[in-house]
Scaffold this motif. Structure first.
Motif, PDB file in Angstrom:
ATOM      1  N   UNK A 157       0.817  -1.229   0.000  1.00 55.89           N
ATOM      2  CA  UNK A 157       0.000   0.000   0.000  1.00 55.89           C
ATOM      3  C   UNK A 157       0.847   1.274   0.000  1.00 55.89           C
ATOM      4  N   UNK A 158       1.789   1.426  -0.923  1.00 59.51           N
ATOM      5  CA  UNK A 158       2.597   2.649  -0.934  1.00 59.51           C
ATOM      6  C   UNK A 158       1.765   3.870  -1.305  1.00 59.51           C
ATOM      7  N   UNK A 159       2.099   4.989  -0.707  1.00 51.47           N
ATOM      8  CA  UNK A 159       1.502   6.288  -1.042  1.00 51.47           C
ATOM      9  C   UNK A 159       0.028   6.371  -0.675  1.00 51.47           C
ATOM     10  N   UNK A 160      -0.495   5.448   0.140  1.00 47.92           N
ATOM     11  CA  UNK A 160      -1.898   5.490   0.547  1.00 47.92           C
ATOM     12  C   UNK A 160      -2.023   6.097   1.940  1.00 47.92           C
ATOM     13  N   UNK A 161      -3.260   6.477   2.284  1.00 41.84           N
ATOM     14  CA  UNK A 161      -3.529   7.119   3.567  1.00 41.84           C
ATOM     15  C   UNK A 161      -3.881   6.054   4.603  1.00 41.84           C
ATOM     16  N   UNK A 162      -3.333   6.219   5.808  1.00 37.91           N
ATOM     17  CA  UNK A 162      -3.565   5.226   6.856  1.00 37.91           C
ATOM     18  C   UNK A 162      -3.559   5.916   8.209  1.00 37.91           C
ATOM     19  N   UNK A 163      -3.944   5.158   9.214  1.00 39.38           N
ATOM     20  CA  UNK A 163      -3.841   5.571  10.602  1.00 39.38           C
ATOM     21  C   UNK A 163      -2.517   5.078  11.173  1.00 39.38           C
ATOM     22  N   UNK A 164      -1.938   5.763  12.178  1.00 44.04           N
ATOM     23  CA  UNK A 164      -0.713   5.242  12.807  1.00 44.04           C
ATOM     24  C   UNK A 164      -0.953   3.850  13.375  1.00 44.04           C
ATOM     25  N   UNK A 165       0.052   2.991  13.294  1.00 40.12           N
ATOM     26  CA  UNK A 165      -0.078   1.639  13.825  1.00 40.12           C
ATOM     27  C   UNK A 165       0.749   0.646  13.044  1.00 40.12           C
ATOM     28  N   UNK A 166       0.611  -0.629  13.409  1.00 39.81           N
ATOM     29  CA  UNK A 166       1.380  -1.659  12.736  1.00 39.81           C
ATOM     30  C   UNK A 166       1.088  -3.032  13.301  1.00 39.81           C
ATOM     31  N   UNK A 167       1.941  -3.994  12.944  1.00 41.10           N
ATOM     32  CA  UNK A 167       1.746  -5.384  13.328  1.00 41.10           C
ATOM     33  C   UNK A 167       2.120  -5.612  14.788  1.00 41.10           C
ATOM     34  N   UNK A 168       1.462  -6.595  15.397  1.00 42.31           N
ATOM     35  CA  UNK A 168       1.742  -6.959  16.783  1.00 42.31           C
ATOM     36  C   UNK A 168       3.056  -7.726  16.855  1.00 42.31           C
ATOM     37  N   UNK A 169       3.901  -7.340  17.801  1.00 40.46           N
ATOM     38  CA  UNK A 169       5.142  -8.056  18.066  1.00 40.46           C
ATOM     39  C   UNK A 169       4.938  -8.916  19.303  1.00 40.46           C
ATOM     40  N   UNK A 170       4.977 -10.225  19.127  1.00 38.72           N
ATOM     41  CA  UNK A 170       4.693 -11.136  20.246  1.00 38.72           C
ATOM     42  C   UNK A 170       5.732 -11.045  21.351  1.00 38.72           C
ATOM     43  N   UNK A 171       6.909 -10.538  21.037  1.00 33.61           N
ATOM     44  CA  UNK A 171       7.978 -10.438  22.039  1.00 33.61           C
ATOM     45  C   UNK A 171       7.886  -9.131  22.814  1.00 33.61           C
ATOM     46  N   UNK A 172       7.714  -8.022  22.106  1.00 32.20           N
ATOM     47  CA  UNK A 172       7.772  -6.710  22.753  1.00 32.20           C
ATOM     48  C   UNK A 172       6.420  -6.223  23.265  1.00 32.20           C
ATOM     49  N   UNK A 173       5.324  -6.719  22.706  1.00 34.45           N
ATOM     50  CA  UNK A 173       4.007  -6.178  23.050  1.00 34.45           C
ATOM     51  C   UNK A 173       3.230  -7.163  23.911  1.00 34.45           C
ATOM     52  N   UNK A 174       2.766  -6.671  25.061  1.00 35.22           N
ATOM     53  CA  UNK A 174       1.920  -7.477  25.919  1.00 35.22           C
ATOM     54  C   UNK A 174       0.441  -7.280  25.606  1.00 35.22           C
ATOM     55  N   UNK A 175       0.086  -6.093  25.148  1.00 34.19           N
ATOM     56  CA  UNK A 175      -1.299  -5.782  24.816  1.00 34.19           C
ATOM     57  C   UNK A 175      -1.340  -5.071  23.468  1.00 34.19           C
ATOM     58  N   UNK A 176      -2.536  -4.975  22.916  1.00 35.06           N
ATOM     59  CA  UNK A 176      -2.707  -4.280  21.643  1.00 35.06           C
ATOM     60  C   UNK A 176      -2.462  -2.795  21.803  1.00 35.06           C
ATOM     61  N   UNK A 177      -2.680  -2.252  23.011  1.00 32.14           N
ATOM     62  CA  UNK A 177      -2.407  -0.831  23.257  1.00 32.14           C
ATOM     63  C   UNK A 177      -0.913  -0.565  23.155  1.00 32.14           C
ATOM     64  N   UNK A 178      -0.106  -1.458  23.693  1.00 37.51           N
ATOM     65  CA  UNK A 178       1.348  -1.298  23.588  1.00 37.51           C
ATOM     66  C   UNK A 178       1.793  -1.347  22.136  1.00 37.51           C
ATOM     67  N   UNK A 179       1.152  -2.177  21.343  1.00 38.52           N
ATOM     68  CA  UNK A 179       1.477  -2.224  19.902  1.00 38.52           C
ATOM     69  C   UNK A 179       1.216  -0.879  19.248  1.00 38.52           C
ATOM     70  N   UNK A 180       0.068  -0.311  19.516  1.00 37.34           N
ATOM     71  CA  UNK A 180      -0.314   0.953  18.878  1.00 37.34           C
ATOM     72  C   UNK A 180       0.626   2.083  19.277  1.00 37.34           C
ATOM     73  N   UNK A 181       0.909   2.203  20.572  1.00 35.43           N
ATOM     74  CA  UNK A 181       1.769   3.293  21.031  1.00 35.43           C
ATOM     75  C   UNK A 181       3.199   3.119  20.524  1.00 35.43           C
ATOM     76  N   UNK A 182       3.689   1.903  20.502  1.00 31.94           N
ATOM     77  CA  UNK A 182       5.050   1.660  20.016  1.00 31.94           C
ATOM     78  C   UNK A 182       5.166   2.021  18.539  1.00 31.94           C
TER      79      UNK A 182
END
Length: 419
Positions: free
Chosen positions: A271-296
């Motif tokens: 999806x290059x050059x498209x509009x999106x909201x901040x965020x990304x994929x969940x990291x099973x090692x670094x993220x304990x919750x989905x909120x931590x994923x979003x903020x990271x």
């Protein structure tokens, strides 16, 4: 040729006979008779120059060299010539000639040059429907004025036992009112139905609507959004191999409530050059919750945000208001990933901050006022497509359009004071 001349003469005789019937018995009857006889004799003569001259005056040549009759009335949509593919769009006028009439432009195209005509027509329709007929009294529904939206809110926010109990209570009220009417006890009937009067229904509904996106968001506004998120129905989810989170980041820009959007870098594979909201994929090692994923992910994509910022009211720079519960099945069908939107509020006014997008992932960061998000004319809805938002510098579509539309309809719209 002889038959055609006789038919023309017969038509003229019929016209003159109608004129004679109209003029008979009046003071002008004799003069009308003389005029009719002169007209009849001239029409039956071989040299009908007067008729030919009037016929040629009523005709004009089209751009393609074809002959086209002029429309008798300027406000009529009727034309004497139409392309073959729209010749089924026929028009009949009281004074129609022998040649068929058609219409080739709808009302919008006809008023393109003068849109005020269409605007006046719509105002007239609105006034007419509100003054009488089935639209004389506006219906407010149970939760929302729009019937489809009212049904959706009822089915998605209440359990079947709760709806069944409400239906039984309403039936008891109707039976009691019918009994009072049969006994002619209209005073008790009026008292019993007073709470159902549309004005009181609207007042109670407006009391619950405290969110005004035209003004800066305060503690009451944020609490309204938080409670609306908590009241959303829980969805039955399935385990997905791919999970991600995005941030619906609410903020202020010069005191105007807004939302943050990103334009993805052109070098990205997906999806290059498209509009999106901040965020990304969940990291099973670094993220304990989905909120931590979003903020990271938001920290990685947008630099310059101070997450430790404290405002005058003692609030944190970034407050998590809740999760927007979407239909994860629909989301997974669109992008192949189970995406969870998390709603946050940034305590800083972004007009005072120099944001620095990460060029490896983001080519541009911009904000859109929430008031534009609430403008229904900025949305485009098509069958088998996610909603499209046209109220920003770039088209917002796909998953981002879907999430923003759900936030607009499920959270902002039911609680907006101006709705």
């Amino acid at each position: 040729a002889i038959c055609q001349g006789m038919n023309a003469g017969n038509r003229m005789i019929l016209k003159q006979s109608r004129l004679l019937r109209l003029s008979s018995g009046s003071k002008c009857g004799s003069s009308a008779l003389r005029f009719a006889s002169r007209s009849l004799s001239s029409s039956m003569s071989p040299d009908n120059s007067e008729l030919k001259g009037s016929e040629s005056a009523n005709r004009k040549s089209s751009k393609e060299g074809r002959v086209q009759l002029q429309v008798p009335k300027e406000n009529s949509a009727a034309v004497h010539h139409a392309d073959e593919e729209i010749q089924h769009q026929r028009v009949w006028l009281p004074s129609s000639a022998d040649e068929p009439l058609f219409w080739n432009e709808d009302v919008v195209k006809r008023n393109t040059q003068n849109p005020h005509n269409l605007s006046r027509l719509l105002d007239r329709i609105e006034k007419q429907e509100l003054e009488g007929g089935r639209y004389r009294m506006k219906q407010y529904g149970v939760l929302h004025e729009d019937p489809a939206e009212d049904m959706r809110l009822l089915t998605e926010n209440y359990t079947v036992p709760a709806l069944a109990s409400a239906l039984r209570d309403r039936e008891d009220v109707l039976q009691y009112c019918a009994q009072l009417a049969a006994e002619n006890d209209f005073e008790k009937l009026k008292d019993h139905l007073r709470n159902f009067h549309p004005s009181l229904v609207l007042n109670r509904r407006n009391e619950r609507r405290v969110l005004d996106v035209r003004k800066p968001l305060n503690a009451a506004s944020l609490e309204t959004i938080r409670k609306a998120l908590m009241r959303m129905p829980r969805r039955v989810t399935q385990s997905h191999s791919k999970r991600a989170g995005v941030v619906i980041a609410l903020c202020h820009v010069d005191g105007v409530p807004s939302i943050i959007l990103e334009r993805r870098a052109e070098t990205l594979r997906a999806h290059p050059d498209e509009i999106c909201l901040p965020g990304g994929m969940v990291c099973s090692v670094a993220d304990k919750t989905i909120v931590e994923t979003c903020l990271r992910e938001m920290k990685e994509e947008i630099g310059g945000l101070n997450f430790d910022y404290h405002g005058d009211d003692g609030g944190y720079g970034i407050s998590v208001l809740g999760v927007l519960r979407c239909n994860w099945g629909e989301v997974h069908h669109m992008v192949g990933v189970a995406v969870t939107p998390v709603v946050c509020y940034l305590g800083q006014d972004l007009a005072e901050i120099d944001l620095k997008p990460n060029p490896d992932e983001v080519s541009e960061v911009f904000t859109v006022p929430l008031e534009r998000l609430m403008d229904k004319s900025q949305w485009v809805y098509k069958d088998d497509h996610a909603p499209i938002f046209v109220g920003s510098p770039y088209l917002v579509f796909g998953l981002t359009g879907y999430i923003m539309d759900r936030f607009f309809k499920d959270i902002l719209l039911p609680n907006n004071v101006n709705e």
